[in-house]
Design a protein around this motif. Sequence first.
Motif, mmCIF file in Angstrom:
data_model
loop_
_atom_site.group_PDB
_atom_site.id
_atom_site.type_symbol
_atom_site.label_atom_id
_atom_site.label_comp_id
_atom_site.label_asym_id
_atom_site.label_seq_id
_atom_site.Cartn_x
_atom_site.Cartn_y
_atom_site.Cartn_z
ATOM 1 N N GLU A 22 40.125 40.240 42.308
ATOM 2 C CA GLU A 22 39.285 41.275 42.328
ATOM 3 C C GLU A 22 37.817 40.875 42.802
ATOM 4 O OE1 GLU A 22 39.495 42.789 38.687
ATOM 5 O OE2 GLU A 22 41.539 44.057 38.699
ATOM 6 N N TYR A 35 28.936 48.248 36.766
ATOM 7 C CA TYR A 35 30.573 47.300 38.007
ATOM 8 C C TYR A 35 31.758 48.574 37.736
ATOM 9 C CZ TYR A 35 33.142 45.279 41.179
ATOM 10 O OH TYR A 35 34.654 44.841 42.183
ATOM 11 N N TYR A 36 31.965 47.377 36.653
ATOM 12 C CA TYR A 36 33.500 48.296 36.361
ATOM 13 C C TYR A 36 33.523 49.583 35.973
ATOM 14 C CZ TYR A 36 34.793 43.432 34.774
ATOM 15 O OH TYR A 36 34.791 41.691 35.003
ATOM 16 N N SER A 95 33.806 50.991 39.045
ATOM 17 C CA SER A 95 35.095 50.849 39.911
ATOM 18 C C SER A 95 36.244 51.960 39.090
ATOM 19 C CB SER A 95 35.107 49.841 39.448
ATOM 20 O OG SER A 95 34.689 48.678 40.232
ATOM 21 N N PHE A 96 35.842 52.011 38.323
ATOM 22 C CA PHE A 96 37.429 52.743 37.133
ATOM 23 C C PHE A 96 36.741 54.306 36.663
ATOM 24 C CE2 PHE A 96 37.236 48.423 35.046
ATOM 25 C CZ PHE A 96 38.232 48.441 35.513
ATOM 26 N N PRO A 110 32.956 39.215 29.945
ATOM 27 C CA PRO A 110 33.728 40.415 31.037
ATOM 28 C C PRO A 110 34.834 40.014 29.941
ATOM 29 C CG PRO A 110 31.754 38.574 32.076
ATOM 30 C CD PRO A 110 31.764 38.327 30.718
ATOM 31 N N LYS A 113 35.964 44.795 29.973
ATOM 32 C CA LYS A 113 36.193 45.146 30.329
ATOM 33 C C LYS A 113 37.354 45.866 29.834
ATOM 34 C CE LYS A 113 39.678 44.657 34.979
ATOM 35 N NZ LYS A 113 39.652 42.745 35.969
ATOM 36 N N LYS A 157 37.785 50.143 30.001
ATOM 37 C CA LYS A 157 39.014 50.405 30.462
ATOM 38 C C LYS A 157 39.645 51.779 29.869
ATOM 39 C CE LYS A 157 41.147 48.070 34.414
ATOM 40 N NZ LYS A 157 42.950 46.883 34.445
#
Length: 355
Positions: free
Chosen positions: A75, A248-249, A252-253, A280, A284, A288
């Motif tokens: 990633e 950003y995370y 993306s998710f 991070p 993350k 999630k």
Amino acid sequence: MKKQNVLNLIKYHVERNENGFRNEAINIARYFDSIGDDQLAEYIMSLIAESNLYMPQGSDFESEFLKQLDTRVIEPLYLPSVISEDIKGIINAVNHNIGINKFLFEGLPGSGKTEAVKQVARLLDRALFCVDFENLIDSKLGQTNKNIATVFNEINMLPQPNKVVILFDEIDVIALDRINSNDVREMGRVTSTILRELDRLTDLNKEIVIIATTNLFPNFDKALVRRFDAIINFDRYTKEDLIEIAQYYFSSFVKNFKGISKDTRLFKKILTLSKKIPYPGELKNIIKTSLAFSDLNSENDYLRRMFNSMIGSIDGINISQLHEMGFSVREIEKLKGESKSSVSRKLNKEDNPNE
């Protein structure tokens, strides 16, 4: 050096056994190094490198203590600019082949040290091997010492050393300060072996890149610190850096979850109001799990979960307090799961308790 070494060289050459020839030449170089003839040892190793006497592509390399990590599919890694510049410096130094090849990445867990090593290997177009500490550390007195010597022998046997990065992930397992160790003598022997082997590696094989990571830099053995050419501090994230990484995370998710409102503004506000944003790795996971465990019947449940993780229990904060924190009526509605009219009514009542 024995006559057998010379005979082996001739035998391997006739048989076109490049790997056998190379390993025998390394053994000869080690012999001269052991008797103090450093110049000849280095000369032999340089000839091996220049002659490209490596195992053919696709050959299997078997190792007891080294495992290869796949860096083909990894990633993207978002690092603060100050750390990114240091990573670029590593790439530049290695590519210029000026003898800078040992690096220590230090920082708290989740700061991106191990992932950064993978990126370095990918950018250098090198294979990445990680030292397997589970097999390396042995409860038998003195065995860990022998295993460390073995793993460095394996490192020296790796094909194409100019195409290899070795990772000692969380090296503090075997390299904590000898003075502060519970078993001073055993830890002292282990650390002394690492020091000796790193010095020999520097003399015999200048092309292999060594990167170690540590979460416990203050307790790290000071003599070992001096063996590294550069130390990269990964504890240099600003709050703005972490918010940018979180966004950003999130982007993306969130696209993998249907029926969820993508409220980036409220998401960012929760982060901004948080007293401390984790690094991070943990950040993350929080994002999630907030998305994955959210109520399927509530498009804003992930925002409540984010609030609970980053600020505190939303149930323990009344509407007036949320309003004072800077949340709008609409945002409070999403966080509390109540209608706009209900939020407005409660807010008015809390602001005017005598009415």
